[in-house]
Design an enzyme around this catalytic site. Structure first.
Site, PDB file in Angstrom:
ATOM      1  N   GLY A  16      -7.866  -3.036   0.775  1.00 27.60           N
ATOM      2  CA  GLY A  16      -8.145  -2.102  -0.301  1.00 27.60           C
ATOM      3  C   GLY A  16      -7.265  -2.301  -1.519  1.00 27.60           C
ATOM      4  O   GLY A  16      -7.664  -2.034  -2.644  1.00 27.60           O
ATOM      5  N   GLY A  17      -6.054  -2.813  -1.282  1.00 34.05           N
ATOM      6  CA  GLY A  17      -5.149  -3.114  -2.388  1.00 34.05           C
ATOM      7  C   GLY A  17      -5.278  -4.534  -2.903  1.00 34.05           C
ATOM      8  O   GLY A  17      -4.586  -4.907  -3.853  1.00 34.05           O
TER       9      GLY A  17
ATOM     10  N   GLY B 163       0.801  -1.214   0.000  1.00 30.07           N
ATOM     11  CA  GLY B 163       0.000   0.000   0.000  1.00 30.07           C
ATOM     12  C   GLY B 163       0.830   1.258   0.000  1.00 30.07           C
ATOM     13  O   GLY B 163       2.064   1.235   0.098  1.00 30.07           O
TER      14      GLY B 163
ATOM     15  N   GLU C   1      -1.475 -10.696   3.350  1.00 28.55           N
ATOM     16  CA  GLU C   1      -1.248  -9.804   4.490  1.00 28.55           C
ATOM     17  C   GLU C   1      -1.611 -10.490   5.798  1.00 28.55           C
ATOM     18  O   GLU C   1      -0.900 -10.360   6.805  1.00 28.55           O
ATOM     19  CB  GLU C   1      -2.078  -8.525   4.315  1.00 28.55           C
ATOM     20  CG  GLU C   1      -1.531  -7.585   3.260  1.00 28.55           C
ATOM     21  CD  GLU C   1      -2.415  -6.378   3.028  1.00 28.55           C
ATOM     22  OE1 GLU C   1      -1.884  -5.330   2.632  1.00 28.55           O
ATOM     23  OE2 GLU C   1      -3.642  -6.481   3.225  1.00 28.55           O
TER      24      GLU C   1
END
Length: 238
Positions: A102-103, A31, A109
């Site tokens: 969001g990415g 990000g 992650e």
């Protein structure tokens, strides 16, 4: 991104990167804020103030960026435990629970976060929220097979579901899955929702990161704030 927003992200990322010590295994987040941490780690390696680290990336994009910066990278099998991971977030509430994804890198992650001894989240103050779901939809990663059944299931839970697209085509994660962006509004029972989503076949992962954050670093126009879990006043939204 405005010059001020970029500067705040840089401050947060570099403050977090200064927590990395020689000899550590480091998780590199994905990000626009986490990339500043990756760049600062690379700068510290070049300067010699940091040595003998190895990193694992939370996305292919971060892996490529880190290799271009000459950061030593660990095999994707993750043969060693991760000492510290520095990553961003889309929304953070006062208990340090997060919405991420969001990415589109939420699965990797979360794998790296759960394998880390210390999870450090870096944000600017625009990401602070009174309750997760207030400002950001919840990304849910689903298999392409039967994805419309997952969309109907999510709608039955009260979500407004929007399949994510990129350049006019369905967005694909690094694992080849789809993302459904689900707007629930403020989520009153994140743990209950996480359990419900985790029990559903076809849902690969979701962007609720609960009880994972050890340190939150927030960049504000007045400076950088470091909040440690259980050791500081709660985070409040601006």
């Amino acid at each position: 991104m405005s010059d001020l927003a970029a500067e705040l992200k840089r401050l947060a990322g570099e403050t977090a990167a200064d927590l990395v010590e020689t000899g550590m295994v480091v998780g590199l987040g994905t990000g626009s804020t986490a990339i500043f941490a990756t760049r600062h780690i690379a700068a510290r390696l070049r300067e010699g103030t940091l040595k003998d680290i190895v990193a694992i990336a939370t996305s292919r994009a971060t892996d490529a960026a880190a290799r271009a910066l000459c950061i030593p990278m660990m095999d994707d099998e993750m043969p060693r435990a991760v000492d510290i991971t520095i990553d961003g977030a889309d929304e953070v509430d006062g208990t340090l629970d997060l919405i991420k994804g969001g990415g589109g890198a939420l699965l990797r992650e979360k794998i790296v976060a759960q394998a880390s001894r210390r999870e450090v989240i870096v944000v600017d103050e625009s990401k602070l929220s009174p309750r997760i779901g207030t400002r950001w939809p919840l990304p849910v990663e689903v298999m392409a097979f039967g994805w419309r059944a997952q969309a109907r299931f999510l709608e039955s839970l009260g979500a407004e579901v929007v399949p994510r697209v990129s350049s006019g085509a369905p967005f694909r994660t690094d694992q080849g899955n789809l993302i459904l962006d689900c707007r629930f509004g403020p989520i009153g029972d994140p743990a209950g929702l996480a359990a419900t989503l985790g029990a559903r076949a076809g849902i690969v992962e979701h962007g609720l990161f609960l009880g994972i954050t050890d340190d939150l670093i927030v960049a504000t126009p007045g400076g950088v704030r470091h909040v440690a879990r259980g050791a500081a006043a709660p985070v409040s939204a601006p």
